[in-house]
Scaffold this motif. Structure first.
Motif, PDB file in Angstrom:
ATOM      1  N   GLY A 179       0.760  -1.246   0.000  1.00 39.00           N
ATOM      2  CA  GLY A 179       0.000   0.000   0.000  1.00 39.00           C
ATOM      3  C   GLY A 179       0.785   1.288   0.000  1.00 39.00           C
ATOM      4  O   GLY A 179       0.209   2.367  -0.129  1.00 39.00           O
ATOM      5  N   ALA A 180       2.115   1.235   0.156  1.00 35.00           N
ATOM      6  CA  ALA A 180       2.936   2.451   0.118  1.00 35.00           C
ATOM      7  C   ALA A 180       3.791   2.440  -1.142  1.00 35.00           C
ATOM      8  O   ALA A 180       4.325   1.397  -1.540  1.00 35.00           O
ATOM      9  N   THR A 181       3.928   3.582  -1.777  1.00 30.89           N
ATOM     10  CA  THR A 181       4.636   3.667  -3.050  1.00 30.89           C
ATOM     11  C   THR A 181       5.702   4.756  -3.003  1.00 30.89           C
ATOM     12  O   THR A 181       5.812   5.504  -2.025  1.00 30.89           O
ATOM     13  N   SER A 182       6.471   4.848  -4.077  1.00 28.12           N
ATOM     14  CA  SER A 182       7.521   5.856  -4.141  1.00 28.12           C
ATOM     15  C   SER A 182       7.800   6.231  -5.589  1.00 28.12           C
ATOM     16  O   SER A 182       7.685   5.395  -6.490  1.00 28.12           O
ATOM     17  N   THR A 183       8.160   7.486  -5.800  1.00 32.24           N
ATOM     18  CA  THR A 183       8.439   8.026  -7.122  1.00 32.24           C
ATOM     19  C   THR A 183       9.507   9.109  -6.982  1.00 32.24           C
ATOM     20  O   THR A 183       9.651   9.701  -5.912  1.00 32.24           O
ATOM     21  N   VAL A 224       4.133  19.036  -7.543  1.00 32.88           N
ATOM     22  CA  VAL A 224       2.721  19.318  -7.246  1.00 32.88           C
ATOM     23  C   VAL A 224       1.812  18.297  -7.923  1.00 32.88           C
ATOM     24  O   VAL A 224       0.846  17.802  -7.331  1.00 32.88           O
ATOM     25  N   TYR A 225       2.139  17.959  -9.162  1.00 34.37           N
ATOM     26  CA  TYR A 225       1.344  16.963  -9.882  1.00 34.37           C
ATOM     27  C   TYR A 225       1.385  15.610  -9.175  1.00 34.37           C
ATOM     28  O   TYR A 225       0.339  14.991  -8.913  1.00 34.37           O
ATOM     29  N   LEU A 226       2.589  15.133  -8.840  1.00 36.68           N
ATOM     30  CA  LEU A 226       2.719  13.826  -8.211  1.00 36.68           C
ATOM     31  C   LEU A 226       2.073  13.801  -6.828  1.00 36.68           C
ATOM     32  O   LEU A 226       1.439  12.807  -6.448  1.00 36.68           O
ATOM     33  N   ALA A 227       2.213  14.884  -6.080  1.00 32.62           N
ATOM     34  CA  ALA A 227       1.647  14.933  -4.731  1.00 32.62           C
ATOM     35  C   ALA A 227       0.125  14.943  -4.751  1.00 32.62           C
ATOM     36  O   ALA A 227      -0.522  14.349  -3.879  1.00 32.62           O
ATOM     37  N   GLY A 228      -0.469  15.585  -5.729  1.00 37.75           N
ATOM     38  CA  GLY A 228      -1.920  15.690  -5.786  1.00 37.75           C
ATOM     39  C   GLY A 228      -2.611  14.538  -6.476  1.00 37.75           C
ATOM     40  O   GLY A 228      -3.806  14.293  -6.252  1.00 37.75           O
ATOM     41  N   ALA A 229      -1.879  13.799  -7.306  1.00 35.90           N
ATOM     42  CA  ALA A 229      -2.471  12.712  -8.083  1.00 35.90           C
ATOM     43  C   ALA A 229      -2.557  11.418  -7.258  1.00 35.90           C
ATOM     44  O   ALA A 229      -2.068  11.344  -6.131  1.00 35.90           O
ATOM     45  N   TYR A 235      -0.504   7.838 -12.304  1.00 40.35           N
ATOM     46  CA  TYR A 235       0.875   7.718 -12.802  1.00 40.35           C
ATOM     47  C   TYR A 235       1.509   6.442 -12.255  1.00 40.35           C
ATOM     48  O   TYR A 235       1.086   5.920 -11.217  1.00 40.35           O
ATOM     49  N   ALA A 236       2.489   5.924 -12.977  1.00 35.16           N
ATOM     50  CA  ALA A 236       3.187   4.707 -12.575  1.00 35.16           C
ATOM     51  C   ALA A 236       4.195   5.030 -11.479  1.00 35.16           C
ATOM     52  O   ALA A 236       4.939   6.012 -11.568  1.00 35.16           O
ATOM     53  N   THR A 237       4.229   4.221 -10.437  1.00 36.55           N
ATOM     54  CA  THR A 237       5.157   4.446  -9.338  1.00 36.55           C
ATOM     55  C   THR A 237       6.491   3.741  -9.594  1.00 36.55           C
ATOM     56  O   THR A 237       6.619   2.918 -10.504  1.00 36.55           O
ATOM     57  N   ARG A 242      10.212  13.534 -15.398  1.00 28.59           N
ATOM     58  CA  ARG A 242      10.668  14.849 -15.828  1.00 28.59           C
ATOM     59  C   ARG A 242       9.519  15.489 -16.605  1.00 28.59           C
ATOM     60  O   ARG A 242       8.963  14.861 -17.509  1.00 28.59           O
ATOM     61  N   ARG A 243       9.138  16.693 -16.232  1.00 29.38           N
ATOM     62  CA  ARG A 243       7.998  17.383 -16.850  1.00 29.38           C
ATOM     63  C   ARG A 243       6.745  16.524 -16.810  1.00 29.38           C
ATOM     64  O   ARG A 243       6.002  16.415 -17.791  1.00 29.38           O
ATOM     65  N   CYS A 244       6.533  15.886 -15.680  1.00 30.00           N
ATOM     66  CA  CYS A 244       5.331  15.065 -15.418  1.00 30.00           C
ATOM     67  C   CYS A 244       5.244  13.820 -16.291  1.00 30.00           C
ATOM     68  O   CYS A 244       4.178  13.209 -16.385  1.00 30.00           O
ATOM     69  N   LYS A 245       6.347  13.438 -16.918  1.00 34.23           N
ATOM     70  CA  LYS A 245       6.372  12.229 -17.743  1.00 34.23           C
ATOM     71  C   LYS A 245       7.560  11.364 -17.347  1.00 34.23           C
ATOM     72  O   LYS A 245       8.588  11.866 -16.902  1.00 34.23           O
ATOM     73  N   VAL A 246       7.415  10.052 -17.548  1.00 39.37           N
ATOM     74  CA  VAL A 246       8.503   9.133 -17.231  1.00 39.37           C
ATOM     75  C   VAL A 246       9.697   9.444 -18.121  1.00 39.37           C
ATOM     76  O   VAL A 246       9.571   9.627 -19.333  1.00 39.37           O
TER      77      VAL A 246
END
Length: 272
Positions: A179-183, A224-229, A235-237, A242-246
């Motif tokens: 249940g916990a992820t990282s990016t 901000v995108y990753l924190a709010g999504a 998104y894939a963890t 970079r620029r909201c893309k893998v």
């Protein structure tokens, strides 16, 4: 939109401060963490008033930070390990006995995450690590993790940011099914105090990089995108963004054995 509890380190300035303000405006609970009491308090004045002061060059203050966060936050939806810095030409050793760049950029965030992992698992939380495109120039040498033999400031910084990516992937591998992820992500070349001191910032004379430099608000966009999504859905963890893309990191970043070895060495360092 679900209101999240978001902890952001390195939030007294730069993209950390910008992300804290943007996320607070979106309605999230933001706990700002910074080294400067006055600057961190000023940011917290715009984000709900919650802040903790901590210096990642001293591991006891990181431990105290973790205890304070556990006491304050029954839920931690996002831990944004954003604190980091590049230091001078002379190799510096912290009071904990570690090379300063390695400790501030990698080992201290690793320790904080370790101490908050149970709360993150309970919360279904995610860890977002601020790396850098400098990772592409980094190299992890298991026999010389803290660059005792070949220290250079940028080499140390690049290796630490690469270590963060390896840590990100290993954390996600260990805990995603629980249940916990990282990016992790690269914010871009952002106009921070460090860049201004080196003459690389918007309007900084004739620097060849001045047109590539982003404002902190723009540099904070991916965070901000990753924190709010929603991790794993929006998104894939376990990836580097970079620029909201893998994006593609250093080749070593996908070495699972190296990541596991680094994790185990880090745990041993903190237990010794």
């Amino acid at each position: 939109m679900m209101r999240k509890t978001i902890v952001i380190t390195g939030a007294s300035d730069g993209i950390g401060a910008a992300a804290a303000r943007q996320l607070a405006r979106q309605g999230h609970r933001v706990v700002a963490v910074g080294r400067s009491p006055s600057k961190t308090a000023a940011v917290a004045g715009h984000t709900g008033g919650e802040y903790v002061v901590a210096d990642f060059a001293a591991l006891d203050t990181v431990r105290n930070l973790a205890f304070q966060l556990l006491a304050r936050c029954g839920v931690i939806d996002v831990l944004a390990n954003n604190a980091g810095a590049m230091f001078g030409s002379r190799r510096q050793i912290t009071e904990d006995g570690h090379e300063r760049t390695f400790q501030v950029n990698y080992l201290a965030p690793f320790l904080l995450t370790q101490m908050l992992t149970d709360r993150l698992l309970e919360s279904g939380g995610t860890v977002i690590n601020t790396s850098s495109a400098a990772n592409l120039f980094g190299r992890i040498d298991p026999d010389d993790l803290e660059l005792e033999k070949r220290y250079r400031p940028f080499r140390a910084y690049a290796a630490a940011k690469l270590a963060l990516i390896l840590f990100t992937r290993e954390f996600d591998r260990r805990y995603r099914l629980r249940g916990a992820t990282s990016t992790t992500f690269h914010p871009g070349l952002v106009a921070t105090n460090f860049l201004r001191e080196h003459g690389v910032a918007p309007g900084a004379g004739h620097s060849p990089l001045r047109h590539l430099v982003l404002t902190p608000d723009k540099g904070a966009r991916t965070l901000v995108y990753l924190a709010g999504a929603v991790p794993g859905q929006d998104y894939a963890t376990g990836e580097y963004y970079r620029r909201c893309k893998v994006a593609r990191p250093n080749r070593q970043a996908r070495d699972g054995a190296l990541g596991l070895g680094l994790w185990n060495r880090s745990v041993a360092m903190l237990e010794s």
